[in-house]
Design a protein around this motif. Structure first.
Motif, short mmCIF file in Angstrom:
data_model
loop_
_atom_site.label_atom_id
_atom_site.label_comp_id
_atom_site.label_asym_id
_atom_site.label_seq_id
_atom_site.Cartn_x
_atom_site.Cartn_y
_atom_site.Cartn_z
N ASP A 1 87.98 -2.46 56.22
CA ASP A 1 87.39 -3.44 55.30
C ASP A 1 86.84 -4.64 56.09
N ASP B 1 82.09 -4.65 52.63
CA ASP B 1 82.79 -3.37 52.71
C ASP B 1 81.81 -2.26 52.28
N ARG C 1 90.37 -1.76 47.35
CA ARG C 1 89.52 -2.85 47.87
C ARG C 1 88.46 -3.25 46.85
#
Ligand code: SF4
Length: 766
Positions: A150, A160, A349
């Motif tokens: 990331d 990302d 994420r």
């Protein structure tokens, strides 16, 4: 793969899904008969696996039907976990949360999630924690596996999201595998690579790994470097690219910034200097650089050998640099891959369940926080953005110090997977910490909880998840969960209701009750962001192949490669992160970023090599690295319950080289003790092709299936008894790949050791 005694004719339904036992995300169908799972088959139409499955995909589903599944909530009474109703358990969780919110405020609450739930679970969790409760203490165990991916992508490209696509493996002419054993961690991706290596026009292959892995044995060059020296090697390779003119000067000038600083830095790393640091031949480094510098289509990849070392983000950024220096990005066969570990790490994420604001937004950009607040109909000031999201290692530190008094752990097992386990056990055992665990099994961590909530898992609920090349798959519900187990999203919604979480208009904060409604809400929140899901629906994901995001009006069929126009996500208004100093981890502010003015160019980041935090010395003369075997997943909560997988790798082992074995008078199968300054592990020895001076211990083997339960009874078997509390300064990913240890022979054992024989652990003959 069908259960014994079941034929295709017995299968009543095939239910579409994908495997959740690594980040490859192989598409599969689940066979159902009599209301139970009876097998799986790979989906031939899918772009990821073309019908193939590896051993975990073929056999791992059997864990769903284990008699050891949790079927009712458990509540600790008089020191013991006892069965309770859902109302009793959730009322207790909510009342303890509310008490702390009233007494201390939101920062007394922490949440530690996973990389194995579905997008809908994560998004619900993120909205509750960040939009409702308002604590900054939310992270996933993805901190242990993909935080560096990331951060490296954000540092270089502004956001990302994997630039490339799996088809780049089909089209490259040069392949660089740094610090990962793809044959065991992502078996079906390795099959794809083998198609190339054993096909008509094989790519040249460079592998960096201290172990003699199967890919290393297939490589043109295998650099068995000393663990913890990735950055020195990568700097030397870039040195060679520059001095030999193997860089695309026009591309670098037009589409990147930072070249001069990078050049000055890497000029200090001649192959000879790097050879001394890394413990390999300078000519091998030169030859590796020549291979990487002279092909026409380069795919570079890295994973845990980079991410779980010190200088993780600094090293991972150099992998991005290789492709940028060569102008090899945004076109077929050309991409850097910051690979993921866990199957749904990407969604953690994207959804903000790793702490970052959802939709790949920037916590330092107030406009981004306002956008989120508008989607959730909450006040922007109520969304924590006053400091970086609290990373997992800090969450556990706050628990240790007592400022976090409530910790909810979802689908992960830190009592085995975090470093320095004696310390983690002492944190989790504290009386003052109220700990909730939602899981499918009574893991080592769940055994220490105050409340255990039985969770439905893959195959028992519906949702989507996204693999490491941005391919989104739908996973339909195949069977009912056992007993009273519930999907995590439902558990979280019940919790939000009990806490009375509301939006600005007094309406319930969580406005969905089904996974599909949640997905539709999530989609809108991603509009215009790098991970744009607005063109996807559950229906569109049914029947055929998975689809890669961004998928929207402009790209209704999905997007194979990012950055085809060579415009990167680095404008100051759009970027997900303003960047960091790679050596110290100091976070840049918007003014620094604006001054740098990347304006759509990629950023070449540079850093000097520094030695690992812990070096070998007289008392601890060997270097530990931990890792995986193909047959197990994490702490074996599922794979231990699949007989074929457990039989293939039944217990822990310690891997050393032939020279080290001879020097210590150790034979294959002997019982040895590995000791670090923090703890010890005892296991039989496997003499393998590992680098001299390096000890490998697989990290899968904890204690839940032993009499001891959650901690060692005498000698340990969990590799993390040995590892240290330290992390990369940028990504905050803990370090599992370097620790100083010593080795002693405890006594004779049975040869051969119970370690797999076809893998990186293959024995070498004396
Ligand atoms: S490669 Fe990964 S996703 Fe594919 S079957 Fe194996 S464990 Fe599952």
């Amino acid at each position: 793969m069908l259960a014994e005694g079941i034929s295709e004719a017995d299968v009543e339904r095939w239910v579409q899904s994908a495997c959740v036992l690594c980040s490859n995300g192989c598409a599969l169908d689940i066979a159902v008969a009599d209301g139970r799972m009876v097998g799986v088959r790979g989906r031939g139409v899918d772009r990821i696996n073309h019908g193939r499955l590896g051993p975990k995909g073929l056999y791992g589903w059997q864990a769903n039907a284990s008699p050891e599944r949790l079927t009712r909530p458990l509540v600790r009474r008089d020191g013991s976990l006892e069965e309770a109703t859902w109302d009793e358990a959730l009322d207790l969780v909510a009342s303890r949360s509310q008490h702390l919110l009233n007494e201390t405020g939101p920062s007394a609450l922490g949440f530690y999630s996973t990389g194995q739930l579905f997008l809908e679970d994560y998004y619900t969790l993120g909205v509750i924690v960040r939009g409702g409760i308002g604590t900054n203490h939310l992270d996933g165990n993805t901190r242990l596996c993909t935080a560096t991916a990331d951060y490296a992508l954000k540092e270089t490209f502004g956001s990302d999201g994997q630039p490339g696509s799996y088809t780049d493996f089909d089209e490259c002419d040069t392949l660089f595998l740094l610090g990962h054993n793809v044959a065991e961690t992502q078996t079906v991706l390795w099959m794809r690579i083998l198609d190339r290596l054993q096909g008509p026009d094989p790519p040249r292959l460079v592998v960096v790994d201290p172990r003699s892995t199967v890919p290393a044995r297939e490589a043109d060059i295998h650099l068995a470097i000393r663990n913890g020296t990735n950055l020195a090697l990568l700097n030397a390779i870039q040195h060679e690219l520059i001095v030999n003119g193997w860089i695309e000067k026009d591309f670098v000038a037009a589409h990147t910034l930072g070249f001069e600083k990078l050049r000055q830095t890497v000029m200090e790393y001649s192959p000879e200097r790097a050879a001394e640091i890394c413990g390999v031949d300078a000519d091998q480094i030169r030859e590796a650089a020549r291979i990487l510098g002279t092909g026409e289509r380069l795919v570079s990849t890295c994973l845990q050998g980079v991410y779980q070392s010190h200088q993780a983000t600094a090293s991972a950024c150099q992998v991005n640099n290789l492709n940028l220096l060569r102008g090899m990005i945004g076109k077929p066969g050309c991409a850097p891959f910051q690979l993921n570990g866990q199957p749904t790490a990407q969604n953690t994420r994207e959804c903000g369940a790793n702490g970052d604001p959802a939709g790949m937004r920037n916590w330092q950009n107030l406009d981004h926080i306002r956008e989120l607040a508008a989607h959730w109909n909450v006040d922007p000031l109520d969304i924590p953005s006053w400091s970086p999201p609290t990373h997992a290692m800090q969450i556990f530190r706050y628990c240790e110090e007592g400022s976090i008094r409530f910790l909810w752990i979802l689908c992960t097992n830190p009592a085995v997977s975090l470093p320095e386990l004696h310390r983690i056990r002492s944190i989790l055992e504290q009386e003052r910490l109220f700990m909730v665990v939602s899981d499918a099994f009574l893991t080592e961590t769940a055994q220490l909880a105050d409340v255990v909530l039985p969770a439905a898992i893959w195959g028992e609920k519906m949702g989507v998840f996204t693999n490491q090349d941005r391919t989104v798959h739908l996973s339909e519900k195949a069977v009912d969960p056992p007993g009273e187990a519930k999907p995590d999203m439902e558990i979280l919604i019940e919790y939000a209701k009990r806490l009375g979480l509301r939006d600005k208009d007094g309406q319930p904060l969580i406005k969905w009750s089904t996974p599909e409604e949640c997905f539709e809400a999530f989609k809108q929140m991603t509009r215009g962001r790098p991970c744009d899901y607005t063109g996807l629906t559950y229906d569109k994901l049914r029947g055929g192949s998975g689809i890669q995001w961004p998928c929207n009006e402009k790209a209704p069929a999905g997007t194979e490669r990012l950055y085809q126009d060579l415009r990167f996500n680095t404008t100051s208004d759009y970027t997900e992160d303003y960047g960091h100093d790679l050596l110290t981890g100091a976070s840049h502010e918007r003014k620094h970023h604006a001054e740098l003015n990347p304006a759509g160019r990629a950023i070449l980041k540079a850093a000097h090599y520094t030695p690992p935090f812990e070096s070998v010395r007289d008392e601890y003369p060997l270097l530990l690295t931990t890792g995986r075997t193909v047959y197990h997943w994490h702490t074996r909560t599922k794979t231990r319950r699949a007989p074929q997988l457990q039989e293939a790798a039944p217990e822990a082992w310690v891997e050393i080289s032939q020279a080290d074995a001879a020097a210590l008078g150790i034979a294959e199968g002997d019982l040895v003790r590995v000791t670090s300054p923090r703890g010890a592990v005892e296991a039989p020895v496997r003499i393998s092709g590992i680098r001299d001076g390096v000890v490998f211990v697989p990290f899968h083997y904890g204690y839940w299936d032993t009499d001891a339960g959650h901690e060692p009874d005498g000698s340990g078997s969990a590799a993390n008894e040995l590892t240290m509390t330290a992390w990369d300064p940028v990504s905050k990913q803990p370090i599992f790949k370097t620790a100083a240890v010593k080795l002693e022979r405890v006594g004779p054992g049975q040869a051969p050791a119970p370690a797999p024989r076809q893998t990186a652990s293959a024995p070498v003959e004396p």
